[in-house]
Design a protein around this motif. Structure first.
Motif, PDB file in Angstrom:
ATOM      1  N   LEU A   1      25.863  54.416  31.085  1.00  0.00           N
ATOM      2  CA  LEU A   1      24.298  54.745  31.618  1.00  0.00           C
ATOM      3  C   LEU A   1      23.770  53.829  32.378  1.00  0.00           C
ATOM      4  CD1 LEU A   1      22.408  54.912  28.517  1.00  0.00           C
ATOM      5  CD2 LEU A   1      22.611  57.171  30.292  1.00  0.00           C
ATOM      6  N   GLY A   2      22.951  53.989  33.409  1.00  0.00           N
ATOM      7  CA  GLY A   2      22.537  53.926  34.692  1.00  0.00           C
ATOM      8  C   GLY A   2      21.265  54.068  35.749  1.00  0.00           C
ATOM      9  N   ALA A   3      20.652  53.266  36.139  1.00  0.00           N
ATOM     10  CA  ALA A   3      19.462  53.758  36.693  1.00  0.00           C
ATOM     11  C   ALA A   3      20.298  54.896  37.694  1.00  0.00           C
ATOM     12  CB  ALA A   3      18.677  52.505  37.981  1.00  0.00           C
ATOM     13  N   LEU A   4      18.900  56.027  38.292  1.00  0.00           N
ATOM     14  CA  LEU A   4      19.394  56.376  39.708  1.00  0.00           C
ATOM     15  C   LEU A   4      19.500  55.737  40.677  1.00  0.00           C
ATOM     16  CD1 LEU A   4      20.299  59.478  40.882  1.00  0.00           C
ATOM     17  CD2 LEU A   4      17.456  60.210  40.810  1.00  0.00           C
ATOM     18  N   LYS A   5      20.636  55.587  41.526  1.00  0.00           N
ATOM     19  CA  LYS A   5      20.899  55.576  42.618  1.00  0.00           C
ATOM     20  C   LYS A   5      20.110  55.892  44.332  1.00  0.00           C
ATOM     21  CE  LYS A   5      24.941  53.229  41.320  1.00  0.00           C
ATOM     22  NZ  LYS A   5      26.617  53.436  41.914  1.00  0.00           N
ATOM     23  N   GLY A   6      19.413  55.962  44.915  1.00  0.00           N
ATOM     24  CA  GLY A   6      18.628  56.397  45.626  1.00  0.00           C
ATOM     25  C   GLY A   6      17.393  56.432  45.574  1.00  0.00           C
ATOM     26  N   ASP A   7      16.942  57.829  46.390  1.00  0.00           N
ATOM     27  CA  ASP A   7      15.504  58.035  46.051  1.00  0.00           C
ATOM     28  C   ASP A   7      15.597  59.269  45.701  1.00  0.00           C
ATOM     29  OD1 ASP A   7      13.630  59.860  46.890  1.00  0.00           O
ATOM     30  OD2 ASP A   7      13.494  58.819  49.109  1.00  0.00           O
ATOM     31  N   HIS A   8      14.915  59.194  44.452  1.00  0.00           N
ATOM     32  CA  HIS A   8      14.950  60.414  43.094  1.00  0.00           C
ATOM     33  C   HIS A   8      14.777  61.930  43.507  1.00  0.00           C
ATOM     34  CE1 HIS A   8      10.730  58.824  42.918  1.00  0.00           C
ATOM     35  NE2 HIS A   8      10.496  59.642  42.639  1.00  0.00           N
TER      36      HIS A   8
ATOM     37  N   ALA B   1      11.730  74.237  25.461  1.00  0.00           N
ATOM     38  CA  ALA B   1      10.890  74.904  24.467  1.00  0.00           C
ATOM     39  C   ALA B   1      10.952  74.294  23.061  1.00  0.00           C
ATOM     40  CB  ALA B   1      11.412  76.611  24.227  1.00  0.00           C
ATOM     41  N   ASP B   2      12.047  73.502  22.354  1.00  0.00           N
ATOM     42  CA  ASP B   2      12.517  72.832  21.386  1.00  0.00           C
ATOM     43  C   ASP B   2      11.608  71.380  21.597  1.00  0.00           C
ATOM     44  OD1 ASP B   2      14.590  74.608  20.486  1.00  0.00           O
ATOM     45  OD2 ASP B   2      16.376  73.885  21.151  1.00  0.00           O
ATOM     46  N   ALA B   3      11.291  70.510  22.771  1.00  0.00           N
ATOM     47  CA  ALA B   3      10.653  69.727  22.977  1.00  0.00           C
ATOM     48  C   ALA B   3       9.160  69.959  22.773  1.00  0.00           C
ATOM     49  CB  ALA B   3      10.553  68.823  24.379  1.00  0.00           C
ATOM     50  N   ALA B   4       8.306  71.356  22.476  1.00  0.00           N
ATOM     51  CA  ALA B   4       7.476  71.326  22.543  1.00  0.00           C
ATOM     52  C   ALA B   4       6.471  70.409  21.711  1.00  0.00           C
ATOM     53  CB  ALA B   4       7.095  73.458  22.078  1.00  0.00           C
ATOM     54  N   GLY B   5       5.064  70.250  22.189  1.00  0.00           N
ATOM     55  CA  GLY B   5       4.470  68.942  21.768  1.00  0.00           C
ATOM     56  C   GLY B   5       5.076  68.437  21.171  1.00  0.00           C
ATOM     57  N   LYS B   6       5.823  67.463  21.908  1.00  0.00           N
ATOM     58  CA  LYS B   6       6.729  65.758  21.864  1.00  0.00           C
ATOM     59  C   LYS B   6       6.349  65.323  22.713  1.00  0.00           C
ATOM     60  CE  LYS B   6       9.671  67.760  18.767  1.00  0.00           C
ATOM     61  NZ  LYS B   6      11.087  68.459  17.899  1.00  0.00           N
ATOM     62  N   ASP B   7       6.725  63.858  22.943  1.00  0.00           N
ATOM     63  CA  ASP B   7       7.198  63.027  23.812  1.00  0.00           C
ATOM     64  C   ASP B   7       8.620  62.807  24.288  1.00  0.00           C
ATOM     65  OD1 ASP B   7       5.923  61.057  26.130  1.00  0.00           O
ATOM     66  OD2 ASP B   7       7.421  59.960  25.073  1.00  0.00           O
ATOM     67  N   ILE B   8       8.930  62.946  25.649  1.00  0.00           N
ATOM     68  CA  ILE B   8       9.917  62.914  25.852  1.00  0.00           C
ATOM     69  C   ILE B   8      10.706  62.038  26.945  1.00  0.00           C
ATOM     70  CG2 ILE B   8      11.215  65.131  24.787  1.00  0.00           C
ATOM     71  CD1 ILE B   8       9.863  66.803  28.751  1.00  0.00           C
ATOM     72  N   SER B   9       9.793  60.632  27.125  1.00  0.00           N
ATOM     73  CA  SER B   9       9.876  60.063  27.961  1.00  0.00           C
ATOM     74  C   SER B   9      11.795  59.756  27.994  1.00  0.00           C
ATOM     75  CB  SER B   9       9.250  59.286  27.599  1.00  0.00           C
ATOM     76  OG  SER B   9       7.851  59.236  28.038  1.00  0.00           O
ATOM     77  N   HIS B  10      12.148  59.769  26.855  1.00  0.00           N
ATOM     78  CA  HIS B  10      12.832  59.325  26.552  1.00  0.00           C
ATOM     79  C   HIS B  10      14.469  59.769  27.007  1.00  0.00           C
ATOM     80  CE1 HIS B  10      13.068  62.335  23.669  1.00  0.00           C
ATOM     81  NE2 HIS B  10      14.126  62.510  23.176  1.00  0.00           N
ATOM     82  N   TRP B  11      13.966  61.303  28.164  1.00  0.00           N
ATOM     83  CA  TRP B  11      14.801  61.678  29.685  1.00  0.00           C
ATOM     84  C   TRP B  11      15.215  61.378  30.392  1.00  0.00           C
ATOM     85  CZ3 TRP B  11      13.569  67.825  28.658  1.00  0.00           C
ATOM     86  CH2 TRP B  11      13.874  68.221  27.591  1.00  0.00           C
ATOM     87  N   PHE B  12      14.020  61.064  30.947  1.00  0.00           N
ATOM     88  CA  PHE B  12      13.820  59.845  32.421  1.00  0.00           C
ATOM     89  C   PHE B  12      13.506  58.553  32.299  1.00  0.00           C
ATOM     90  CE2 PHE B  12      12.034  63.517  30.664  1.00  0.00           C
ATOM     91  CZ  PHE B  12      11.693  64.474  32.005  1.00  0.00           C
ATOM     92  N   ASP B  13      14.420  58.027  33.182  1.00  0.00           N
ATOM     93  CA  ASP B  13      14.455  56.869  33.893  1.00  0.00           C
ATOM     94  C   ASP B  13      13.397  56.346  34.395  1.00  0.00           C
ATOM     95  OD1 ASP B  13      14.889  54.634  35.666  1.00  0.00           O
ATOM     96  OD2 ASP B  13      17.014  55.105  36.127  1.00  0.00           O
ATOM     97  N   SER B  14      12.438  55.829  33.591  1.00  0.00           N
ATOM     98  CA  SER B  14      11.276  54.576  34.320  1.00  0.00           C
ATOM     99  C   SER B  14      10.623  54.043  35.289  1.00  0.00           C
ATOM    100  CB  SER B  14      11.005  53.804  32.857  1.00  0.00           C
ATOM    101  OG  SER B  14      11.581  52.560  32.935  1.00  0.00           O
ATOM    102  N   LYS B  15      12.509  53.816  36.227  1.00  0.00           N
ATOM    103  CA  LYS B  15      11.631  53.514  37.717  1.00  0.00           C
ATOM    104  C   LYS B  15      11.727  54.365  38.229  1.00  0.00           C
ATOM    105  CE  LYS B  15      14.130  49.583  36.516  1.00  0.00           C
ATOM    106  NZ  LYS B  15      15.726  47.840  36.911  1.00  0.00           N
ATOM    107  N   THR B  16      12.895  55.438  37.783  1.00  0.00           N
ATOM    108  CA  THR B  16      12.893  56.462  39.365  1.00  0.00           C
ATOM    109  C   THR B  16      11.806  57.739  39.305  1.00  0.00           C
ATOM    110  OG1 THR B  16      14.149  57.621  38.529  1.00  0.00           O
ATOM    111  CG2 THR B  16      15.192  55.977  40.123  1.00  0.00           C
ATOM    112  N   SER B  17      11.596  58.330  38.028  1.00  0.00           N
ATOM    113  CA  SER B  17      10.698  59.727  37.244  1.00  0.00           C
ATOM    114  C   SER B  17      11.960  60.295  37.080  1.00  0.00           C
ATOM    115  CB  SER B  17       9.990  59.402  38.261  1.00  0.00           C
ATOM    116  OG  SER B  17       8.194  58.787  37.480  1.00  0.00           O
ATOM    117  N   ASP B  18      12.985  60.520  37.142  1.00  0.00           N
ATOM    118  CA  ASP B  18      14.162  61.711  37.746  1.00  0.00           C
ATOM    119  C   ASP B  18      14.960  61.035  36.346  1.00  0.00           C
ATOM    120  OD1 ASP B  18      15.672  63.474  37.973  1.00  0.00           O
ATOM    121  OD2 ASP B  18      16.841  62.639  40.561  1.00  0.00           O
ATOM    122  N   VAL B  19      15.156  62.381  35.935  1.00  0.00           N
ATOM    123  CA  VAL B  19      16.381  63.054  34.736  1.00  0.00           C
ATOM    124  C   VAL B  19      17.372  61.307  34.485  1.00  0.00           C
ATOM    125  CG1 VAL B  19      17.775  63.684  33.290  1.00  0.00           C
ATOM    126  CG2 VAL B  19      16.002  65.071  34.029  1.00  0.00           C
ATOM    127  N   LYS B  20      17.752  60.675  33.462  1.00  0.00           N
ATOM    128  CA  LYS B  20      18.387  59.640  33.968  1.00  0.00           C
ATOM    129  C   LYS B  20      19.894  59.904  33.550  1.00  0.00           C
ATOM    130  CE  LYS B  20      16.518  56.640  29.444  1.00  0.00           C
ATOM    131  NZ  LYS B  20      16.906  56.533  28.430  1.00  0.00           N
TER     132      LYS B  20
END
Length: 262
Positions: free
Chosen positions: A7-14, A83-102
């Motif tokens: 796993l790693g942060a997205l490189k470049g402009d997200h 659809a399966d994520a309805a009503g939930k927090d899905i922050s773990h899908w994303f890289d917090s530094k880029t706001s893009d999907v991990k």
């Protein structure tokens, strides 16, 4: 998941591959963006929108999205993880530094790929080259908050919620609301309208604290509860082993035409 990954942060402009023309210019946020950034929702409010295909809200990285129209406009298997994520927090899908999907580095192929253990979803390109990947979108749905006119972004997720008791001194009705600590009293008033559509016809007051005299004090509608010295003591009660709603601060509503207003 792939047999080997790092796993790693997205490189470049997200934003690579997205149309920059549809993005709000830095420092030039429109009134719509400003309003959404001042609108806070509780995790319970998000959780109440948990119907996968008819009422699907999610939160991630501090924002709240209503993805119902996205789901209804794009039927198919790529919408199912959303659809399966309805009503939930899905922050773990994303890289917090880029706001893009991990993303991860596939050590077998040496290629960087999107990390979607929940299953590939809409706007994520396939791992293998193909000519059937639809690219007729300006921004992927999770970047909607960067659009000039967001379609799915509803507001911000509250970092802390609290309870407030609202007492109508004319009717003697009482209601306890869970509100966002960031909410101004005016925003709380808007949420209270479901209980009393004439809530704006009242003067909103609080009891005086020590050293403030005996008279009820009019609240500043532009400030939040802390700014009006309506302190949330739930954490103190928790430390003492008491229920967090052992004492709930109250706001007292006085009808503006009431000559007995205190």
């Amino acid at each position: 998941a792939p047999p080997s990954l790092a796993l790693g942060a997205l490189k470049g402009d997200h934003r690579e591959g997205c149309s920059m023309g549809t993005m709000a210019a830095d420092g030039e946020e429109g009134s719509m963006h400003m309003e959404l950034e001042r609108t806070y929702l509780t995790p319970n409010e998000v959780a109440s929108h948990s119907s996968p295909h008819n009422d699907c809200w999610v939160s991630f990285l501090g924002r709240v999205y209503n993805l119902t129209p996205l789901i209804q406009d794009n039927p198919g298997e790529l919408i199912q993880p959303i659809a399966d994520a309805a009503g939930k927090d899905i922050s773990h899908w994303f890289d917090s530094k880029t706001s893009d999907v991990k993303r991860y580095m596939n050590l077998d192929t040496g290629l960087e790929q999107y990390y979607t253990p929940m299953g590939r979803f809409l706007h994520i390109p396939p791992s293998n080259p193909t000519d059937d990947f639809v690219t007729d979108f300006d921004l992927p749905w999770w970047m909607d908050h960067q659009a000039e006119e967001p379609l799915y972004w509803q507001g911000m997720l509250s970092q802390q919620t609290r309870k407030i008791r609202i007492v109508n001194m004319l009717t003697k009705d009482e209601h306890t609301l869970e509100v966002c600590s960031e909410d101004t009293v005016e925003q709380i008033q808007s949420k209270y309208l479901v209980y009393n559509q004439h809530g704006a016809s009242y003067t909103w007051k609080r009891l005086p604290n020590d050293g403030e005299g005996k008279d009820m004090l009019v609240l500043d509608m532009a400030k939040n509860l802390d700014g009006n010295i309506l302190r949330d003591e739930a954490a103190d009660f928790e430390e003492l082993g008491l229920d967090d709603d052992y004492f709930v601060p109250s706001i007292h509503l006085y009808y503006k035409d009431d000559l007995t207003e205190g």
